[in-house]
Write a protein that holds these residues in place. Structure first.
Motif, short mmCIF file in Angstrom:
data_model
loop_
_atom_site.label_atom_id
_atom_site.label_comp_id
_atom_site.label_asym_id
_atom_site.label_seq_id
_atom_site.Cartn_x
_atom_site.Cartn_y
_atom_site.Cartn_z
N UNK A 172 0.83 -1.20 0.00
CA UNK A 172 0.00 0.00 0.00
C UNK A 172 0.87 1.26 0.00
N UNK A 173 0.24 2.35 -0.31
CA UNK A 173 0.92 3.64 -0.28
C UNK A 173 1.46 3.94 1.12
N UNK A 174 0.66 3.60 2.14
CA UNK A 174 1.07 3.85 3.52
C UNK A 174 2.35 3.11 3.87
N UNK A 175 2.44 1.85 3.44
CA UNK A 175 3.65 1.06 3.70
C UNK A 175 4.87 1.73 3.12
N UNK A 176 4.79 2.08 1.84
CA UNK A 176 5.94 2.67 1.14
C UNK A 176 6.31 4.01 1.75
N UNK A 177 5.31 4.84 2.02
CA UNK A 177 5.59 6.17 2.57
C UNK A 177 6.18 6.08 3.97
N UNK A 178 5.73 5.13 4.77
CA UNK A 178 6.29 4.97 6.11
C UNK A 178 7.78 4.66 6.04
#
Length: 241
Positions: A116-122
């Motif tokens: 997910x976007x959240x995973x990558x951004x984190x």
């Protein structure tokens, strides 16, 4: 967030295509500057490529250890590069530990919610230990069992009046130490005769209703300690000698 450069390492062409599509759809800031399907391709690519993130599969060409070594080498040679593992190794918990020890910033299993976007951004924001829901469920379950086991051990130790030396004695018996070897442990102030007496006292404590006509040897005593949760089979380590 500003755009950032990504290298994808994946040995299955169909999954490579799917990962590229997923990344482009979920994270438009991610610019894919290169892909590799083998260890050799990746190492050649990294001679010139300067990614901010490596999206790394662990199982390359039938080997689960290649990905771990690539992670370790990448983190050793490129301190600022983030490594996010994206793997189908959904049952190999030891492999997860190995790649975390190698410096991975996170692990996303190819199941459930996927990437997910959240995973990558984190990861790009500097967070460590980024996991998706499937691996979090395993981690929480293991944590729960670990804490529950420790509580049961504490309660058993109090209930059966087990002190520090009893626990150390039983634990080293479980590890195959002889009484002579146990007397040589650092901080163990007992001789063999004292340990024999302590073993007899432990038999009385752990078999309060008697033990029938059978004698209780060290093996049976240790087995009883496991049954009563005084010893944890997942946490058997020897003390310093």
């Amino acid at each position: 967030m500003q755009n950032f450069k990504v290298v994808i390492v994946e040995d299955v062409p169909l999954e490579m295509k799917g990962t590229e599509g997923l990344l482009k759809a979920e994270v438009p800031e991610a610019e894919i500057i290169g892909t590799a399907q083998t260890e050799g391709e990746y190492l050649r690519l990294m001679r010139t490529a300067e990614p901010d993130l490596v999206l790394l599969d662990l199982g390359l060409q039938g080997s689960t250890t290649v990905g771990v070594e690539l992670c370790r080498q990448t983190k050793a040679e490129h301190k600022n590069i983030k490594v996010l593992v994206f793997t189908g190794e959904i049952l190999n918990e030891k492999l997860w530990v190995d790649v975390l020890d190698a410096g991975a910033d996170g692990i996303i299993l190819k199941t459930g919610e996927m990437l997910t976007r959240t995973d990558v951004m984190n990861v790009m924001l500097g967070k460590r230990y980024v996991f998706n829901q499937p691996i979090m469920e395993v981690i929480v379950d293991n944590f729960r069992r670990s804490v529950t086991g420790e509580i049961m051990k504490q309660e058993a130790s109090v209930g059966y009046d087990i002190d520090e030396y009893d626990e150390r004695f039983l634990r080293h018996l479980a590890l195959g130490y002889t009484k002579e070897q146990i007397t040589g442990l650092r901080g163990m102030p007992f001789g063999v005769k004292s340990l024999e007496k302590r073993q007899a006292e432990l038999v009385q404590k752990l078999f309060p209703d008697g033990h029938g006509k059978q004698s209780v040897n060290a093996v049976r005593l240790v087995t009883r300690a496991f049954q009563l949760h005084i010893l944890n089979p997942e946490n058997l380590e020897a003390d310093e000698e």
